[in-house]
Design a protein around this motif. Structure first.
Motif, short mmCIF file in Angstrom:
data_model
loop_
_atom_site.label_atom_id
_atom_site.label_comp_id
_atom_site.label_asym_id
_atom_site.label_seq_id
_atom_site.Cartn_x
_atom_site.Cartn_y
_atom_site.Cartn_z
N THR A 277 0.84 -1.20 0.00
CA THR A 277 0.00 0.00 0.00
C THR A 277 0.88 1.25 0.00
N LYS A 278 0.69 2.06 -1.00
CA LYS A 278 1.42 3.33 -1.09
C LYS A 278 0.46 4.46 -0.73
N THR A 279 0.87 5.30 0.20
CA THR A 279 0.05 6.45 0.59
C THR A 279 0.72 7.73 0.11
N VAL A 280 0.00 8.53 -0.63
CA VAL A 280 0.55 9.77 -1.17
C VAL A 280 -0.20 10.96 -0.57
N LEU B 416 10.58 3.16 2.87
CA LEU B 416 9.54 3.63 3.79
C LEU B 416 8.92 4.94 3.33
N SER B 417 9.74 5.96 3.12
CA SER B 417 9.17 7.27 2.80
C SER B 417 9.93 7.93 1.68
N ALA B 418 9.31 8.95 1.10
CA ALA B 418 10.00 9.79 0.11
C ALA B 418 9.26 11.11 0.05
N GLY B 419 9.97 12.14 -0.41
CA GLY B 419 9.36 13.44 -0.59
C GLY B 419 9.59 13.94 -2.00
N ILE B 420 8.63 14.72 -2.51
CA ILE B 420 8.76 15.31 -3.84
C ILE B 420 8.41 16.79 -3.72
N TRP B 441 5.34 12.03 0.50
CA TRP B 441 4.85 13.37 0.81
C TRP B 441 5.21 14.30 -0.34
N ALA B 442 4.22 14.88 -0.95
CA ALA B 442 4.47 15.80 -2.05
C ALA B 442 4.22 17.22 -1.57
N ASN B 443 5.25 18.05 -1.68
CA ASN B 443 5.22 19.43 -1.21
C ASN B 443 4.82 19.53 0.26
#
Lengths: 287, 544
Positions: A277-280, B416-420, B441-443
Motif C-alpha cells: 500500500t502506497k500512501t501519497v 519507507l518514505s519519500a518526498g517530492i 509526501w508531495a510538497n
C-alpha cells in the motif's frame, strides 16, 4: 497403418523462451502406473537465477501497464486455454490417472478461475485502496501496488493445472512478475500452459516456469535477494519453515502453504497478499 | 545580540506527579518485576527520573496469561460499541492529561516540548479517537462480514516516539478486539507507565492491556511466547529480520515497521521557501531520529547551490538545547549509544570525502547532543547515503533528470518514505507512481494522521499502521465454512479462545529458537545494514 506420433520435448520457460535446463538434466514423467510419458527438464539453481533476472527485467513493463490492459492480456490467456482444452485434458488424464470427466472438470474450473482473476486487474486497487480524510489541508490517497518479483511453489498434488492457475493468476493480476516451480510429479500442464503464454500477449519474463525438484530449487529462490515475495501455496510437503526463515533475510513477504480441498481457493486476499500500500500526501494550497 | 538570544522559557515540570519507582503493569495493577530494575534518565541532563522494573521471562508469562484471560473472559465478549467506548474514554483522558504527558515525554526522550505538545500527544489522542469509532464497524474494515480478532497481541515499540508508537499499536489492536502485551523501549519507559495510569482511570478491564519494561531480551521473550497470536514491531531492520525468522512456521500474524533512508527530491521548479522548511522538518524533526526521515536530499543540479545556501542559513536559526524550553527546535539525542552511532557515521562521511557543515551552536555539557549537520558532495556509494544514521544529519546528492532522481531514490534496500518538491502536478504524480516507498509526501513532509496508512516497501517492513489498513493488521476474515457444513462460529463470542486460522496449516516443525538463542529485541529504531550484527546483538542481549 496408424501414423507414428511425434512426442513433444517439454522444456523450461524463461524470459519468453524455451530453454532446456542449463544443467542438461531431465527427469521422467510417468503415468500413475509408472509408464514413461516424457522427459521434463530438471531445472538447476542457475536456471532459477536466470528466471529471476528475466522476471525483474519484465517487472516495470508489466506493473506499469494499465489494469485494463493487464486484464485483457490475462483474459486472452483464458481464450487460448479454451482452444487447447483437449490437450490439457489428455495430459491430465494420462499423468494424473483420473477419468476424462474429472480431467475436463479440472480444466474448465482452471479456465473459469483464470477469467475470474483477469476481471480483478482493473478493480482490485479500487477495493483495496482508500481516500483518507486526514485532519488537515492535504489530499491523501492509498493505493495498492505490486510487490515485485514473486517466487511461487505451485501445488504439487493432482489437480496440477487448477493448482498452477490458483497460484499464479492472483500474483499476475496485481502486476507482479513470477517465477513458478511447477508440480514436480505432474509438470506437463504447466509446460503446455507456457506454450499458451508464449503465443498470448503476455510479455516474455512476466511468467517464468521451472520444472524439476522444488526441494532443490525453492531454497535458492527463498534466499535470492532480488525476489520480493514467496508464495508457498504448494510447499506443504517441503521444509517450508526453512524457506520462510531464509526469506526473512531480505524481509520477503511470505504466504504460507495451504492444504485440503480449499487450498488456493479464489479470493481477493490472494491478490492483495502480494501488494504494497502506497500512501501519497499532497498539500492543498491556495491558488 | 542576535535574535537567537532569548530568555529561557522552560515548561514547568511541576505538572508531573512522578513516583520514584515504577513496576510493571500486569492484569490491571502495578506489580514488581522479577528482572533487575534500571534507571531511566533524561538524555538532556543525564539525571535519573525514576527507577523502572524489568520484566523477565516469568513476568512475560504472567502478562501474556493475563492478556489471554482478559481476551477469553472479557474483551472478546464485549460488543464493539463498548470496546469503542473504552477507547473514546482513553482518547479523552489523554487530552485531559496532555500537558503532563508532553512534559514527561520530553523529559524522558529528549525531544523538544514543542513537538511533544503539538505533535506527539495530540496524535496519540487522535489515534485512540479514530480507532474508537472503528470498534463497532469492523464489517467495513475490508475483510468481509464478521471479521475475527486474532487474540493476544505482542507489541514492541521504539524510543523515538514512545507514547505515539504505543498509540499506533494499542488503539487498532483493542478496536479489533485483541488484548495486548506491550513492551516499551528501554530508554523511554516513562510515558507508557503514565498511560497505564490512564487505563486505570478509564477502568479498562484488567489484563486487556499489559505494559512491560525491559531491554531487548524482554522483547525477544515476548514475541517468541507460544501463546501470542500477533506480533507487531517497530524498530531496526536487523531486529525485524530476527523476528521474521523467529515467527516463521508459527501462526503468528506479523507487522514490521523498520528502518528507512528516505529520499527527499527537490526539482528546480519547487516552491523554494516551502521546500526549505520541508527539508528542515524532514531531517531535523525529532533530531532526525525518525524512521521515515528525509535523510537523503536529492536536489536538481541547477538549484543545488541555492538550496544548500538557504538550508545553511535556515539551519543557523535553529535553537538547539533544553527540550523543555518552548523555544527549542532541536533537543537531545536519546541515548549515549545513539549519539555514538551518529558520531561514528558522520565521521565516516567525512573520511569518505563528503563535505561536512554544522552551524555554530553551544551544546550543553551534560547530556547527549549533536549539532544539526549537512553533508554535501555525497555520492550514492557513501555510507552516509546508504545507512540509516537516525540522527540530525542530512546527506545532499544531486540529479539532472527526473529519471535519475527516481533511480537514485529507489537505490536502497529500504522503502519507507519519500518526498517530492515541484510545482508541476503531472510531474509530482508521475514521480510518486515510480517511487518504491510506502509513504510519499508531495510538497510537504513528515505528516501523520490516524486515517492515513503508514508502512514500508522492501526491507522497511510489511503491514500498515493507520487507517482501515492498520485495522486489518489485527483482524482475520471470518472462518470460511466447509461446503454444506454448519458454520463453525456463530459469532465472535463463540469462537474458541485460540482461533484457528482460516486455512489450518499442517503441523509445522516450529523453528522457534530457544530463548537462549532468541534474538535480542529492543525497539531501537536505528539499524545496521550488516546482518552480521544480529549474532552479536543476540549474544549481548541488546541491540543498541
Amino acid at each position: 497403418m496408424s501414423r507414428l506420433a511425434i512426442p513433444k520435448t517439454y522444456k523450461l520457460y524463461i524470459g519468453g523462451k524455451f530453454p532446456r535446463s542449463e544443467s542438461g538434466r531431465v527427469y521422467e514423467v510417468t503415468t500413475k502406473e509408472g509408464a514413461f510419458v516424457a522427459n521434463a527438464a530438471k531445472a538447476s539453481r542457475k536456471d532459477a537465477r536466470d528466471a529471476v533476472v528475466a522476471a525483474r527485467a519484465a517487472l516495470s513493463g508489466w506493473s506499469g501497464a494499465t489494469g485494463y490492459n493487464r486484464g485483457q492480456v490475462l483474459y486472452r490467456i483464458a481464450e487460448l486455454l479454451e482452444g487447447r482444452r483437449a490437450q490439457f485434458i489428455d495430459e491430465i488424464a494420462t499423468t494424473e490417472g483420473v477419468t476424462r470427466t474429472a480431467a475436463e472438470a479440472q480444466v474448465d474450473e482452471a479456465i473459469d478461475r483464470w477469467v475470474w482473476y483477469a476481471g480483478w486487474a482493473d478493480k482490485y486497487a479500487q477495493v483495496a485502496g482508500s481516500g483518507n480524510p486526514v485532519a488537515g489541508p492535504y489530499f491523501n490517497i492509498s493505493v495498492p501496488e505490486p510487490t515485485g518479483v514473486v517466487a511461487v511453489v505451485a501445488p504439487q498434488a493432482e489437480g496440477s493445472l487448477l493448482g498452477f492457475v490458483s497460484a499464479v493468476a492472483p500474483a499476475l493480476v496485481a502486476g507482479n512478475t513470477v517465477v513458478v516451480i511447477a508440480s514436480e510429479r505432474y509438470p506437463l500442464s504447466a509446460v503446455s500452459l507456457s506454450e499458451v503464454l508464449a503465443t498470448s500477449d503476455v510479455p516474455g519474463g512476466v511468467i517464468n516456469i521451472l520444472t524439476g525438484s522444488p526441494a532443490e530449487i525453492a531454497p535458492w529462490l527463498a534466499s535470492h535477494a532480488d525476489v520480493n515475495a514467496l508464495d508457498l501455496l504448494g510447499a506443504g510437503e517441503l521444509d517450508w519453515v526453512d524457506l520462510q526463515i531464509a526469506a526473512a533475510e531480505t524481509l520477503k513477504r511470505v504466504s504460507p502453504p495451504e492444504n485440503g480441498p480449499d487450498a488456493g481457493a479464489p479470493r481477493l486476499e490472494r491478490i492483495t497478499a502480494f501488494t504494497e500500500t502506497k500512501t501519497v500526501w499532497h498539500t492543498k494550497g491556495l491558488l | 545580540m542576535s535574535f537567537l538570544d532569548y530568555a529561557p522559557a522552560p515548561e514547568s515540570t511541576s505538572i508531573l506527579n512522578l513516583r520514584s519507582e515504577y513496576g510493571l503493569f500486569i492484569d490491571g495493577d502495578f506489580v514488581d518485576g522479577h528482572g533487575t530494575p534500571f534507571d531511566t534518565i533524561s538524555p538532556a541532563t543525564e539525571k535519573t527520573i525514576a527507577r523502572i522494573a524489568t520484566a523477565d521471562a516469568h513476568d512475560v508469562d504472567l502478562a501474556v496469561a493475563a492478556a489471554r484471560r482478559a481476551y477469553d473472559r472479557t474483551w472478546s465478549r464485549l460488543s464493539g460499541a463498548d470496546r469503542g467506548k473504552y477507547l473514546f474514554r482513553i482518547a479523552r483522558l489523554v487530552q485531559e492529561r496532555s500537558r503532563e504527558l508532553a512534559v514527561a515525554e520530553s523529559l524522558d526522550n529528549g525531544k523538544p516540548i514543542k513537538e511533544t505538545r503539538d505533535v506527539d500527544v495530540p496524535l496519540v489522542a487522535a489515534w485512540f479517537f479514530y480507532y474508537a469509532g472503528w470498534a463497532d464497524k469492523l464489517d467495513h474494515a475490508g475483510l468481509g462480514a464478521n471479521p475475527r480478532s486474532l487474540g493476544v497481541a505482542a507489541q514492541v515499540i521504539p524510543w523515538n516516539f514512545p507514547l505515539l508508537m504505543l498509540a499506533w499499536k494499542i488503539a487498532p489492536a483493542l478496536a479489533a478486539g485483541n488484548t495486548v502485551v506491550l513492551k516499551s523501549a528501554e530508554s523511554t519507559p516513562l510515558t507508557a507507565l503514565l498511560f497505564a495510569e490512564i487505563l486505570q482511570q478509564a477502568e479498562l478491564p484488567d489484563g486487556v492491556v499489559n505494559i512491560l519494561s525491559g531491554a531487548g531480551d524482554t522483547g525477544a521473550t515476548l514475541v517468541n511466547h507460544a501463546d501470542v497470536d500477533k506480533v507487531a514491531f517497530t524498530g531496526s531492520t536487523s531486529v525485524g529480520r530476527a523476528i521474521a525468522r523467529s515467527v516463521a512456521g508459527t501462526q503468528k500474524k506479523l507487522t514490521l515497521e523498520l528502518g528507512g533512508k528516505g529520499a527527499n527530491i527537490v526539482f528546480d521548479d519547487a516552491p523554494i521557501d516551502q521546500a526549505i522548511e520541508g527539508i528542515i522538518s524532514g531531517i531535523y524533526f525529532n533530531q532526525g531520529q525518525v524512521c521515515c526521515a528525509g535523510s537523503r536530499l536529492l536536489v536538481q543540479e541547477n538549484v543545488h547551490d541555492e538550496v544548500v545556501d538557504r538550508l545553511k542559513a535556515r539551519l543557523s536559526t535553529l535553537r538547539v538545547g533544553d527540550p523543555l524550553d518552548k523555544n527549542t527546535d532541536v533537543g537531545a539525542i536519546n541515548s549515549a549509544a545513539q549519539l555514538k552511532r551518529i558520531t561514528e557515521l558522520s565521521d565516516i562521511g567525512e573520511q569518505e570525502g563528503a563535505e561536512r557543515w554544522s552551524p555554530e551552536c553551544n551544546l550543553p555539557e551534560k547530556g547527549f547532543w549533536f549539532a544539526p549537520t549537512i553533508f554535501t558532495n555525497v555520492s550514492t556509494s557513501h555510507r552516509i547515503a546508504r545507512d540509516e544514521i537516525f540522527g540530525p544529519v542530512l546527506s545532499v546528492l544531486t540529479f539532472r533528470t527526473p529519471a535519475e532522481a527516481i533511480t537514485k531514490a529507489n537505490n536502497t534496500p529500504y522503502g519507507l518514505s519519500a518526498g517530492i518538491w515541484s510545482d508541476k502536478g503531472s510531474r509530482v504524480l508521475a514521480v510518486a507512481d515510480r517511487l518504491r516507498a510506502g509513504v510519499i509526501w508531495a510538497n510537504t513532509f513528515n505528516r501523520f494522521d490516524p486515517s492515513s496508512p503508514f508502512g514500508g516497501y522492501k526491507e522497511s517492513g510489511f503491514g500498515r499502521e493507520g487507517g482501515r489498513h492498520g485495522l486489518a493488521a489485527y483482524l482475520a476474515p471470518a472462518a470460511r465454512q466447509a461446503p454444506g457444513a454448519v458454520p463453525v462460529y456463530e459469532s465472535v463470542i463463540d469462537a474458541p479462545a485460540a482461533p484457528a486460522g482460516p486455512e489450518p496449516l499442517p503441523p509445522a516443525e516450529p523453528a522457534i529458537p530457544s530463548l537462549a538463542e532468541a534474538p535480542a529485541i529492543d525497539a531501537t529504531a536505528t539499524s545496521s545494514s550488516a546482518s552480521a550484527t544480529d549474532a552479536t546483538t543476540a549474544a549481548e542481549g541488546n541491540v543498541r
